[in-house]
Scaffold this motif. Structure first.
Motif, short mmCIF file in Angstrom:
data_model
loop_
_atom_site.label_atom_id
_atom_site.label_comp_id
_atom_site.label_asym_id
_atom_site.label_seq_id
_atom_site.Cartn_x
_atom_site.Cartn_y
_atom_site.Cartn_z
N ARG A 163 -50.76 51.95 61.56
CA ARG A 163 -50.39 50.98 62.59
C ARG A 163 -50.52 51.62 63.96
N GLN A 164 -50.89 50.83 64.94
CA GLN A 164 -51.06 51.31 66.31
C GLN A 164 -49.71 51.26 67.04
N CYS A 165 -49.34 52.39 67.65
CA CYS A 165 -48.09 52.44 68.41
C CYS A 165 -48.28 51.71 69.75
N ARG A 166 -47.32 50.88 70.11
CA ARG A 166 -47.39 50.10 71.35
C ARG A 166 -46.57 50.72 72.48
N CYS A 167 -45.96 51.86 72.22
CA CYS A 167 -45.03 52.47 73.19
C CYS A 167 -45.79 53.38 74.16
N THR A 168 -45.32 53.40 75.40
CA THR A 168 -45.88 54.32 76.38
C THR A 168 -45.23 55.69 76.20
N PRO A 209 -9.21 66.47 58.90
CA PRO A 209 -10.36 67.24 58.41
C PRO A 209 -11.63 66.41 58.50
N ALA A 210 -12.76 67.07 58.70
CA ALA A 210 -14.04 66.37 58.84
C ALA A 210 -15.17 67.28 58.35
N ARG A 211 -15.04 67.80 57.14
CA ARG A 211 -16.07 68.65 56.56
C ARG A 211 -17.07 67.74 55.82
N PHE A 212 -17.89 67.05 56.59
CA PHE A 212 -18.84 66.11 56.03
C PHE A 212 -20.25 66.68 56.12
N GLN A 213 -21.16 66.06 55.39
CA GLN A 213 -22.58 66.44 55.46
C GLN A 213 -23.33 65.29 56.12
N LEU A 214 -23.98 65.59 57.24
CA LEU A 214 -24.66 64.56 58.01
C LEU A 214 -26.08 64.37 57.50
N ILE A 215 -26.41 63.12 57.18
CA ILE A 215 -27.78 62.71 56.88
C ILE A 215 -28.13 61.63 57.89
N ALA A 216 -29.04 61.93 58.80
CA ALA A 216 -29.41 60.99 59.86
C ALA A 216 -30.86 60.56 59.67
N ALA A 217 -31.17 59.38 60.18
CA ALA A 217 -32.53 58.85 60.08
C ALA A 217 -32.88 58.15 61.38
N MET A 218 -34.16 58.23 61.75
CA MET A 218 -34.60 57.59 62.99
C MET A 218 -36.09 57.32 62.93
N ASN A 219 -36.54 56.39 63.77
CA ASN A 219 -37.96 56.15 63.96
C ASN A 219 -38.47 57.09 65.05
N PRO A 220 -39.76 57.40 65.06
CA PRO A 220 -40.27 58.32 66.09
C PRO A 220 -40.35 57.71 67.48
N CYS A 221 -40.28 56.38 67.57
CA CYS A 221 -40.40 55.71 68.87
C CYS A 221 -39.76 54.33 68.76
N PRO A 222 -39.65 53.59 69.86
CA PRO A 222 -39.00 52.27 69.79
C PRO A 222 -39.67 51.31 68.83
N CYS A 223 -41.01 51.29 68.80
CA CYS A 223 -41.68 50.36 67.88
C CYS A 223 -41.73 50.92 66.47
N GLY A 224 -41.59 52.24 66.34
CA GLY A 224 -41.50 52.87 65.04
C GLY A 224 -42.78 53.43 64.47
N PHE A 225 -43.93 53.26 65.16
CA PHE A 225 -45.20 53.62 64.55
C PHE A 225 -45.94 54.72 65.28
N PHE A 226 -45.23 55.51 66.09
CA PHE A 226 -45.88 56.64 66.75
C PHE A 226 -46.31 57.67 65.70
#
Length: 531
Positions: free
Chosen positions: A377-382, A355-372
């Motif tokens: 902070r100024q984003c450094r990503c292209t 069984p795998a009735r789990f609740q997914l909570i995911a997190a991420m940054n908007p870009c590789p540097c994280g500041f888009f």
């Protein structure tokens, strides 16, 4: 009698099929043969059993040929759980134990060389299998287990469990009446005890941090409350340090308490993984694997198949931090379990279902540097780097996540605002987890009374019946779907979320306002088109 038959249980996924342990003694060259598709750990039982019997002061038949068969022969057996029934079978076949008194019992336990019993994994699935068998046949079966394993099994209502600390504890119960063999050793054996059912117990306090620790973030807290009420999956997007992990760690405290059946299923998965403790009883699991975890670690596998993180989070929360950093194969393997609530692990030798009735909570940054998109902070990503980073999440995976929310960075004056602190007398008080959980529980009860399940599980005709829209709401939803290019799955998920929002408002119908709030939770990732 030179032939003895006892019963034990194997483990096959969450099932515990019956295994008959047959022991035959015959005159001949001394040998100890073990057959029946036994794994390496089971074959090693020969040396453990021999030493345990001898060191316990009992007589091992050294001048006879010993044959042990674990039936059925085509069922794989692993772990040291068969040590105890094999030892008892040898003693019974040698006439040292009364075989008739052992009928109606099942045994499992690993033996040390001194005869002490060690816990085995899977005690809860074993007890659940015994309860299921008793309901089908009407005949109660008693289970003998080592310490720790016996306490696990005693959580199952209607299951008679005995705890034994040493081989001699079991021998004392089943020796022939009037026998004085090993009287001194048996008199010292006092580890035999029948355990009282403990299934009614529950956790007294929540082990999770309190939402009152979170400053501000009213919009995110509202979204998490909606997710908890309807059992919806969530993706949080924000810059580093915005509080995504902090919010996720407090999310389980918003969920209602587990009922006994849910607690048994959750505890059984922990028991299969060998990590269950009594303190975890009726506490929702919170699993947070590192982003280097493989697909097998997430969904399960191996030989024999073992439950993965999604199954160990059954009836709990699976938190995936830094979501795009997970291997693509691991993320794509989540797509089916997110929909069905179970996982089928197929290997060449065997297949297991967890069984795998789990609740997914995911997190991420908007870009590789994280500041888009950050104002500080100024984003450094292209643009290509941002697109490639966000492209690690496929459209079908994002389509299965109900709420995609942005976690903003708090300004210093909000972060340092404490009610009652000098200069901050009017700072708003953050609601505690208990206050939010009360509203969540009320909304869940509303949904369960109406449809018998949470809103996340509504499908097909159920969705049309319990999430019906009036003309104004239907027109709004059609307009939003065309403009944002939603798929059919996305539209259904918006309807389920809107039904949850209406339940929180104790509204029997879904209004345009409920749909509008649900629609904003399906926003696209920053800089990416809506799926």
């Amino acid at each position: 009698m030179s032939l003895a038959q006892l019963h034990s249980r194997a483990l096959l996924g969450l099932d515990a099929p019956l295994v008959t342990v047959e022991v035959h003694l015959v005159n001949g060259l001394p040998s100890f043969t073990l057959v029946g598709l036994a794994d390496v750990e089971v074959r090693e039982a020969r040396e453990r059993v021999r030493s345990a019997i001898v060191n316990s002061g009992l007589e091992f038949p050294t001048n006879q040929r010993i044959t042990v068969n674990l039936a059925p022969a085509d069922l794989p057996k692993d772990s040291g759980r068969f040590d105890l029934p094999i030892a008892l079978g040898i003693l019974a076949a040698a006439g040292q134990l009364d075989l008739q008194r052992m009928q109606g019992f099942e045994f499992a336990g690993e033996l040390s060389l001194s005869g002490a019993l060690r816990p085995v994994r899977g005690a809860l699935p074993t007890a659940l299998a015994l309860r299921h068998q008793a309901r089908q046949t009407g005949q109660a079966v008693q289970l003998v287990l080592p310490p720790d394993s016996a306490e696990e099994a005693a959580l199952v209502p209607g299951c008679t469990v005995y705890r034994a600390r040493h081989l001699l504890d079991v021998v004392q119960q089943f020796r022939h009446q009037g026998s004085d063999a090993c009287a001194a050793e048996l008199a010292e054996a006092s580890g035999w005890q029948r355990l009282e059912p403990a299934g009614a117990a529950s956790a007294l306090t929540s082990p999770y941090p309190d939402m009152a620790d979170v400053k501000g973030q009213a919009g995110v807290r509202r979204a998490l409350e909606v997710a908890a009420a309807g059992q919806h999956h969530v993706l949080m997007v924000g810059t580093p340090g915005a509080g995504k992990s902090m919010l996720a760690q407090r999310f389980p405290g918003l969920l209602p308490a587990l009922d006994v059946d849910e607690a048994l299923e959750s505890a059984a998965m922990a028991s299969l993984a060998g990590r269950f403790t009594p303190a975890q009883w009726r506490v929702r699991s919170f699993r947070s694997p590192h982003h280097t975890a493989s697909a097998v670690a997430l969904v399960g596998g191996g030989s024999p198949p073992r439950p993965g993180e999604i199954s160990q989070a059954h009836h709990g929360v699976l938190f995936l931090d830094e979501l795009p950093e997970f291997p693509r194969t691991a993320l794509e393997a989540l797509r089916e379990p997110l929909e069905t609530g179970e996982i089928h692990v197929a290997r060449a030798a065997r297949t297991a279902q967890f069984p795998a009735r789990f609740q997914l909570i995911a997190a991420m940054n908007p870009c590789p540097c994280g500041f888009f998109g950050s104002a500080d902070r100024q984003c450094r990503c292209t643009p290509d780097q941002i697109a490639r980073y966000q492209g690690k999440l496929s459209g079908p995976l994002l389509d299965r996540i109900d709420l995609c929310i942005e976690v903003p960075t708090l300004p210093p004056h909000e972060l340092l605002a404490f009610p009652g602190h000098s200069g901050n007398a009017h700072a708003p008080r953050s609601e505690s987890s208990a206050e939010m959980a009360a509203r969540v529980a009320q909304a869940r009860q509303w949904a369960l009374a109406r449809q018998g399940k949470t809103n996340h599980l509504l499908h097909g005709q159920e969705l049309e019946t319990h999430a019906a829209l009036d003309a104004d709401g239907a027109a709004f939803l059609h307009h939003a779907a065309r403009k944002l290019q939603w798929s059919a799955r996305s539209m259904h998920r918006v309807l389920r979320v809107a039904r949850t929002i209406a339940d929180l408002a104790q509204s029997t119908s879904i209004t345009r306002a409920h749909l509008a709030e649900a629609a904003q939770y399906r926003r696209a990732l920053p800089g990416k088109a809506q799926p």
